[in-house]
Write a protein that holds these residues in place. Structure first.
Motif, short mmCIF file in Angstrom:
data_model
loop_
_atom_site.label_atom_id
_atom_site.label_comp_id
_atom_site.label_asym_id
_atom_site.label_seq_id
_atom_site.Cartn_x
_atom_site.Cartn_y
_atom_site.Cartn_z
N LYS A 116 64.88 58.48 79.65
CA LYS A 116 65.29 57.14 79.22
C LYS A 116 65.28 56.15 80.37
CE LYS A 116 66.27 54.48 75.90
NZ LYS A 116 65.38 54.35 74.72
N THR A 136 62.88 52.83 80.58
CA THR A 136 63.51 51.52 80.62
C THR A 136 63.16 50.75 81.88
OG1 THR A 136 65.36 52.41 79.31
CG2 THR A 136 65.72 50.31 80.41
N ARG A 188 59.49 46.95 84.54
CA ARG A 188 59.79 46.17 85.75
C ARG A 188 59.25 46.85 87.02
NH1 ARG A 188 60.48 44.72 90.20
NH2 ARG A 188 62.37 43.98 91.22
N ASP A 211 71.35 55.25 76.96
CA ASP A 211 70.50 54.10 76.64
C ASP A 211 71.09 52.83 77.25
OD1 ASP A 211 69.07 55.91 75.12
OD2 ASP A 211 69.74 55.12 73.20
N LYS A 212 72.38 52.62 77.05
CA LYS A 212 73.04 51.42 77.55
C LYS A 212 73.06 51.41 79.07
CE LYS A 212 76.80 50.08 75.38
NZ LYS A 212 78.14 50.13 74.71
N ALA A 242 70.86 52.78 81.11
CA ALA A 242 69.51 52.48 81.61
C ALA A 242 69.23 50.98 81.51
CB ALA A 242 68.48 53.27 80.83
N GLU A 243 69.61 50.37 80.41
CA GLU A 243 69.41 48.93 80.23
C GLU A 243 70.21 48.13 81.24
OE1 GLU A 243 70.51 48.44 76.19
OE2 GLU A 243 68.73 49.48 75.40
N GLU A 244 71.42 48.59 81.52
CA GLU A 244 72.28 47.90 82.48
C GLU A 244 71.66 47.93 83.89
OE1 GLU A 244 76.98 47.67 82.86
OE2 GLU A 244 76.24 49.66 83.47
N ALA A 248 68.47 48.34 84.65
CA ALA A 248 67.26 47.51 84.64
C ALA A 248 67.61 46.04 84.82
CB ALA A 248 66.49 47.73 83.33
N GLU A 249 68.70 45.62 84.23
CA GLU A 249 69.15 44.23 84.37
C GLU A 249 69.59 43.95 85.79
OE1 GLU A 249 69.61 40.43 82.90
OE2 GLU A 249 68.78 42.18 81.87
N LYS A 259 66.66 43.21 88.41
CA LYS A 259 65.75 42.08 88.18
C LYS A 259 65.78 41.11 89.37
CE LYS A 259 65.59 41.88 83.13
NZ LYS A 259 65.91 41.08 81.93
#
Length: 220
Positions: free
Chosen positions: A99, A103, A107, A209-210, A212-214, A216-217, A220
């Motif tokens: 995951k 994710t 990027r 999941d959450k 991995a998204e965190e 990635a944010e 940035k």
């Protein structure tokens, strides 16, 4: 709060608010991490989920690729897996590897060798809890679990009888091995997420999941 509490007995509402602060199994400053000495108490808004962190000023845009090490299963005495089976731990570690890779890829290119524009990501699974089947779903709607989960949903807290995942993230410059970012975190589904109660590991997977998204944010 007034709109959601109408019709809920005051004693039951007080109980749900009390329980909302007692989720248990919160991440600690795990003694066996490479970054333990650098981790400091987090005073930000997300401190309830990320109680310890370390960061330094970084221009993340100068990094275009990442080396993702195999996810480690933490085996220190302060781990928080409760009675989770070895097979479930391995399943979550494999899911976490997949995951986070998926994710981060939009990027960052996933590479295997260090370069000047490359990060190195070390993920450690430090704890997790399963969701009791049937019971985990029923508590979304029954007399005790329903009001509690409504309160938790609004607070962003963990649901009753809900699985979760605890983990550590350590991000290094791949060439200098300098630690750039580190934190320990806890993730779980929204307290009213019924689909996350289907399957004993589903809530922990939603937490991954959450997480991995965190990350990635953050990069940035």
């Amino acid at each position: 709060m007034k709109t959601i509490s109408r019709g809920i007995p005051p004693t039951l509402l007080l109980l749900t608010v009390f329980l909302a602060g007692c989720s248990g199994s919160d991440p600690v400053r795990y003694a066996g991490l490479q970054s333990t000495a650098q981790l400091q108490p987090n005073t930000g808004d997300n401190a309830s989920r990320i109680p310890y962190r370390y960061s330094k000023p970084v221009d993340w845009q100068k990094y275009h690729s990442v080396i993702i090490e195999p996810v480690s299963l933490y085996n220190g005495s302060d781990s928080q897996f409760d009675d989770m089976s070895s097979s479930d731990k391995q399943a979550l570690a494999s899911y976490m590897q997949q995951k986070f890779r998926e994710t981060l890829q939009p990027r960052l290119r996933v590479e295997s060798t260090p370069a000047a524009d490359t990060l190195r990501l070390k993920l450690t699974l430090t704890g997790a809890g399963t969701t009791p089947q049937v019971v985990g779903t029923v508590t979304k709607f029954d007399l005790a679990g329903g009001p509690y989960n409504i309160v938790q949903s609004i607070r962003g807290g963990q649901g009753m009888m809900s699985g979760y995942v605890n983990y550590a993230v350590e991000v290094y410059d791949a060439t200098s091995n300098q630690l750039l970012l580190a934190y320990v975190a806890k993730q779980y589904p929204n307290a009213m997420n019924v689909s996350a109660t289907i399957g004993s590991l589903s809530a922990a997977e939603v937490g991954i999941d959450k997480g991995a998204e965190e990350l990635a944010e953050m990069l940035k």
